[in-house]
Design a protein around this motif. Structure first.
Motif, mmCIF file in Angstrom:
data_model
loop_
_atom_site.group_PDB
_atom_site.id
_atom_site.type_symbol
_atom_site.label_atom_id
_atom_site.label_comp_id
_atom_site.label_asym_id
_atom_site.label_seq_id
_atom_site.Cartn_x
_atom_site.Cartn_y
_atom_site.Cartn_z
ATOM 1 N N ASN A 126 85.487 22.860 -15.173
ATOM 2 C CA ASN A 126 85.998 23.797 -16.191
ATOM 3 C C ASN A 126 85.336 25.161 -16.090
ATOM 4 O OD1 ASN A 126 87.904 22.116 -17.526
ATOM 5 N ND2 ASN A 126 86.192 21.021 -18.449
ATOM 6 N N ARG A 127 85.439 25.750 -14.898
ATOM 7 C CA ARG A 127 84.858 27.079 -14.733
ATOM 8 C C ARG A 127 85.444 27.798 -13.524
ATOM 9 N NH1 ARG A 127 78.575 25.838 -12.945
ATOM 10 N NH2 ARG A 127 78.974 25.464 -10.739
ATOM 11 N N PHE A 128 85.405 29.127 -13.617
ATOM 12 C CA PHE A 128 85.690 29.973 -12.462
ATOM 13 C C PHE A 128 84.363 30.143 -11.738
ATOM 14 C CE2 PHE A 128 89.115 31.658 -15.305
ATOM 15 C CZ PHE A 128 90.190 31.325 -14.498
ATOM 16 N N GLU A 129 84.401 30.162 -10.414
ATOM 17 C CA GLU A 129 83.176 30.279 -9.630
ATOM 18 C C GLU A 129 83.316 31.384 -8.587
ATOM 19 O OE1 GLU A 129 81.780 25.602 -9.709
ATOM 20 O OE2 GLU A 129 82.892 26.326 -7.967
ATOM 21 N N ILE A 180 81.971 31.370 -14.791
ATOM 22 C CA ILE A 180 82.412 31.563 -16.169
ATOM 23 C C ILE A 180 82.879 30.200 -16.661
ATOM 24 C CG2 ILE A 180 84.069 32.641 -17.738
ATOM 25 C CD1 ILE A 180 84.200 35.016 -15.830
ATOM 26 N N VAL A 181 82.219 29.684 -17.686
ATOM 27 C CA VAL A 181 82.601 28.408 -18.288
ATOM 28 C C VAL A 181 83.809 28.655 -19.187
ATOM 29 C CG1 VAL A 181 81.844 26.528 -19.799
ATOM 30 C CG2 VAL A 181 80.216 27.603 -18.232
ATOM 31 N N LEU A 182 84.767 27.727 -19.141
ATOM 32 C CA LEU A 182 85.985 27.915 -19.927
ATOM 33 C C LEU A 182 86.481 26.596 -20.486
ATOM 34 C CD1 LEU A 182 88.670 26.861 -18.096
ATOM 35 C CD2 LEU A 182 87.875 28.755 -16.701
ATOM 36 N N SER A 183 87.385 26.713 -21.436
ATOM 37 C CA SER A 183 88.144 25.553 -21.905
ATOM 38 C C SER A 183 89.611 25.950 -21.819
ATOM 39 C CB SER A 183 87.746 25.150 -23.326
ATOM 40 O OG SER A 183 88.099 26.153 -24.238
ATOM 41 N N GLN A 184 90.470 24.957 -21.635
ATOM 42 C CA GLN A 184 91.890 25.242 -21.482
ATOM 43 C C GLN A 184 92.701 24.431 -22.469
ATOM 44 O OE1 GLN A 184 93.406 24.911 -17.497
ATOM 45 N NE2 GLN A 184 95.406 25.707 -18.072
ATOM 46 N N SER A 185 93.637 25.106 -23.120
ATOM 47 C CA SER A 185 94.580 24.468 -24.018
ATOM 48 C C SER A 185 95.957 25.019 -23.674
ATOM 49 C CB SER A 185 94.219 24.772 -25.473
ATOM 50 O OG SER A 185 95.174 24.220 -26.334
ATOM 51 N N ASP A 187 98.564 26.919 -22.026
ATOM 52 C CA ASP A 187 98.517 28.060 -21.116
ATOM 53 C C ASP A 187 97.472 29.104 -21.519
ATOM 54 O OD1 ASP A 187 99.744 29.055 -23.377
ATOM 55 O OD2 ASP A 187 101.329 30.114 -22.307
ATOM 56 N N THR A 188 96.481 28.695 -22.327
ATOM 57 C CA THR A 188 95.449 29.615 -22.783
ATOM 58 C C THR A 188 94.065 29.139 -22.351
ATOM 59 O OG1 THR A 188 96.779 30.229 -24.712
ATOM 60 C CG2 THR A 188 94.426 30.722 -24.808
ATOM 61 N N LEU A 189 93.329 30.054 -21.743
ATOM 62 C CA LEU A 189 91.953 29.769 -21.347
ATOM 63 C C LEU A 189 91.012 30.503 -22.289
ATOM 64 C CD1 LEU A 189 92.179 30.269 -17.471
ATOM 65 C CD2 LEU A 189 92.466 28.166 -18.766
ATOM 66 N N THR A 190 90.012 29.819 -22.788
ATOM 67 C CA THR A 190 88.958 30.454 -23.573
ATOM 68 C C THR A 190 87.774 30.627 -22.643
ATOM 69 O OG1 THR A 190 89.729 29.421 -25.612
ATOM 70 C CG2 THR A 190 87.476 30.281 -25.614
ATOM 71 N N LEU A 191 87.425 31.881 -22.375
ATOM 72 C CA LEU A 191 86.295 32.187 -21.492
ATOM 73 C C LEU A 191 85.047 32.240 -22.365
ATOM 74 C CD1 LEU A 191 88.027 34.902 -19.290
ATOM 75 C CD2 LEU A 191 88.019 32.417 -19.025
ATOM 76 N N MET A 192 84.175 31.231 -22.206
ATOM 77 C CA MET A 192 83.093 31.008 -23.166
ATOM 78 C C MET A 192 81.730 31.551 -22.750
ATOM 79 S SD MET A 192 84.168 27.194 -24.474
ATOM 80 C CE MET A 192 83.659 26.411 -22.968
ATOM 81 N N HIS A 193 81.431 31.561 -21.453
ATOM 82 C CA HIS A 193 80.089 31.960 -21.036
ATOM 83 C C HIS A 193 80.104 32.404 -19.586
ATOM 84 C CE1 HIS A 193 75.733 31.942 -20.600
ATOM 85 N NE2 HIS A 193 75.846 31.133 -19.574
ATOM 86 N N THR A 194 79.502 33.546 -19.310
ATOM 87 C CA THR A 194 79.369 34.048 -17.942
ATOM 88 C C THR A 194 77.914 33.925 -17.529
ATOM 89 O OG1 THR A 194 81.149 35.648 -18.312
ATOM 90 C CG2 THR A 194 79.686 36.059 -16.436
ATOM 91 N N GLU A 195 77.696 33.395 -16.324
ATOM 92 C CA GLU A 195 76.329 33.261 -15.827
ATOM 93 C C GLU A 195 76.247 33.730 -14.381
ATOM 94 O OE1 GLU A 195 73.020 29.771 -15.428
ATOM 95 O OE2 GLU A 195 74.195 29.916 -17.267
ATOM 96 N N VAL A 196 75.263 34.600 -14.134
ATOM 97 C CA VAL A 196 75.000 35.115 -12.796
ATOM 98 C C VAL A 196 73.555 34.765 -12.454
ATOM 99 C CG1 VAL A 196 74.813 37.227 -11.397
ATOM 100 C CG2 VAL A 196 76.644 37.008 -13.078
ATOM 101 N N PRO A 197 73.314 34.164 -11.269
ATOM 102 C CA PRO A 197 71.931 33.863 -10.896
ATOM 103 C C PRO A 197 71.052 35.114 -10.982
ATOM 104 C CG PRO A 197 73.433 32.818 -9.368
ATOM 105 C CD PRO A 197 74.258 33.726 -10.246
ATOM 106 N N GLN A 198 69.841 34.939 -11.433
ATOM 107 C CA GLN A 198 68.934 36.070 -11.656
ATOM 108 C C GLN A 198 68.767 36.931 -10.404
ATOM 109 O OE1 GLN A 198 65.094 34.944 -13.163
ATOM 110 N NE2 GLN A 198 64.644 37.005 -13.868
ATOM 111 N N SER A 199 68.721 36.298 -9.245
ATOM 112 C CA SER A 199 68.536 37.050 -7.999
ATOM 113 C C SER A 199 69.732 37.935 -7.657
ATOM 114 C CB SER A 199 68.244 36.092 -6.844
ATOM 115 O OG SER A 199 69.343 35.224 -6.642
ATOM 116 N N LEU A 200 70.872 37.711 -8.316
ATOM 117 C CA LEU A 200 72.079 38.497 -8.055
ATOM 118 C C LEU A 200 72.363 39.528 -9.149
ATOM 119 C CD1 LEU A 200 74.484 35.651 -6.834
ATOM 120 C CD2 LEU A 200 73.181 37.256 -5.422
ATOM 121 N N GLU A 201 71.547 39.548 -10.173
ATOM 122 C CA GLU A 201 71.780 40.484 -11.279
ATOM 123 C C GLU A 201 71.677 41.925 -10.792
ATOM 124 O OE1 GLU A 201 69.131 39.472 -14.471
ATOM 125 O OE2 GLU A 201 70.183 37.607 -14.895
#
Length: 94
Positions: free
Chosen positions: A13-16, A26-31, A33-47
């Protein structure tokens, strides 16, 4: 924008976005045809390299290409959409 490997990992349940052996997501949930984009995470070394912006843009482009809608529950995604109103038509009606 660099051409990193982007995919929709439905099992997790995420885009990578794979960058140099590391994964931003990006963590998501799907209902329907709608996606709820809940959390974006980038590794610290790539910030600071624009990886967060890249994964949000590619995620929203995926949503557009697949005739989906989204809810920007993640503050990072919401801020991106505020700066890029061309994605407003993809916002789900709440």
């Amino acid at each position: 924008m660099t051409n990193h490997d982007f995919n929709f990992n439905q099992a997790k349940n995420r885009f990578e976005l794979d960058v140099d052996g590391q994964t931003a997501f990006i963590v998501l949930s799907q209902s329907d045809d709608t996606l709820t984009l809940m959390h974006t995470e980038v590794p610290q070394s790539l910030e600071g390299q624009g990886i967060g912006k890249e994964i949000v843009q590619k995620s929203l482009d995926y949503i557009k290409e697949h005739d989906l809608k989204f809810i920007p529950s993640c503050s990072f995604v919401a801020a991106y959409v505020k700066r890029h109103p061309e994605y407003n038509s993809l916002l789900a009606k709440e």
